[in-house]
Motif scaffolding. Structure first.
Motif, mmCIF file in Angstrom:
data_model
loop_
_atom_site.group_PDB
_atom_site.id
_atom_site.type_symbol
_atom_site.label_atom_id
_atom_site.label_comp_id
_atom_site.label_asym_id
_atom_site.label_seq_id
_atom_site.Cartn_x
_atom_site.Cartn_y
_atom_site.Cartn_z
ATOM 1 N N GLU A 156 0.774 -1.393 -0.018
ATOM 2 C CA GLU A 156 0.236 -0.102 0.074
ATOM 3 C C GLU A 156 0.852 1.190 0.061
ATOM 4 O OE1 GLU A 156 -1.107 0.513 4.846
ATOM 5 O OE2 GLU A 156 -2.105 -0.898 3.623
ATOM 6 N N SER A 157 2.044 1.051 0.146
ATOM 7 C CA SER A 157 3.242 2.296 0.281
ATOM 8 C C SER A 157 3.408 2.956 -1.177
ATOM 9 C CB SER A 157 4.421 1.734 0.952
ATOM 10 O OG SER A 157 5.217 3.168 0.689
ATOM 11 N N LYS A 158 3.082 4.320 -1.074
ATOM 12 C CA LYS A 158 3.414 5.007 -2.578
ATOM 13 C C LYS A 158 5.133 5.410 -2.455
ATOM 14 C CE LYS A 158 -0.772 4.911 -3.863
ATOM 15 N NZ LYS A 158 -1.332 3.659 -4.075
ATOM 16 N N LYS A 159 5.688 5.264 -1.450
ATOM 17 C CA LYS A 159 7.003 5.574 -1.352
ATOM 18 C C LYS A 159 7.818 4.318 -1.544
ATOM 19 C CE LYS A 159 6.069 9.214 2.033
ATOM 20 N NZ LYS A 159 6.241 9.869 3.372
ATOM 21 N N ALA A 212 5.975 1.306 -5.332
ATOM 22 C CA ALA A 212 4.532 1.513 -5.463
ATOM 23 C C ALA A 212 4.059 -0.127 -5.259
ATOM 24 C CB ALA A 212 4.272 1.942 -6.637
ATOM 25 N N GLY A 213 4.856 -0.898 -4.228
ATOM 26 C CA GLY A 213 4.410 -2.238 -3.901
ATOM 27 C C GLY A 213 5.073 -3.173 -4.947
#
Length: 101
Positions: free
Chosen positions: A23-26, A59-60
């Protein structure tokens, strides 16, 4: 995660860590893997319970599974012999690799 058993490592990773990565965008960097999770990696000089290994995700998506290659044939042999994930069918391949190293 000191003295974590492999089963516990996987449970924690797949149930708690991986969902957060997805779920991280970093960018996410995972490092200090237990040595049992990196059979081809060199142990860290400052703490040999951990491997010189890291993974990078953006981005996963896993973009890299990186490690410093273990070049000590004796230590590599010990790891292969003690690694319960390797069964009899791979034994010839493992010992062939050991001769090459």
């Amino acid at each position: 995660m000191e003295n974590v058993k492999d089963d516990d490592f996987y449970k924690t990773f797949f149930n708690e860590v991986e969902p957060k990565i997805l779920e991280s965008k970093k960018p996410v960097f995972l490092y200090d893997y237990p040595i049992s999770q990196a059979s081809l990696a060199r142990p860290k000089k400052d703490n040999p319970r951990y491997a010189e290994r890291f993974e990078v995700f953006i981005a996963g998506v896993e973009l890299g599974n990186c490690f410093s290659e273990l070049t000590d044939a004796k230590l590599q042999h010990e790891r292969f012999v003690n690694d319960k994930r390797f069964g009899r069918p791979r034994e010839k391949l493992i010992f062939r690799l050991m001769r090459i190293l």
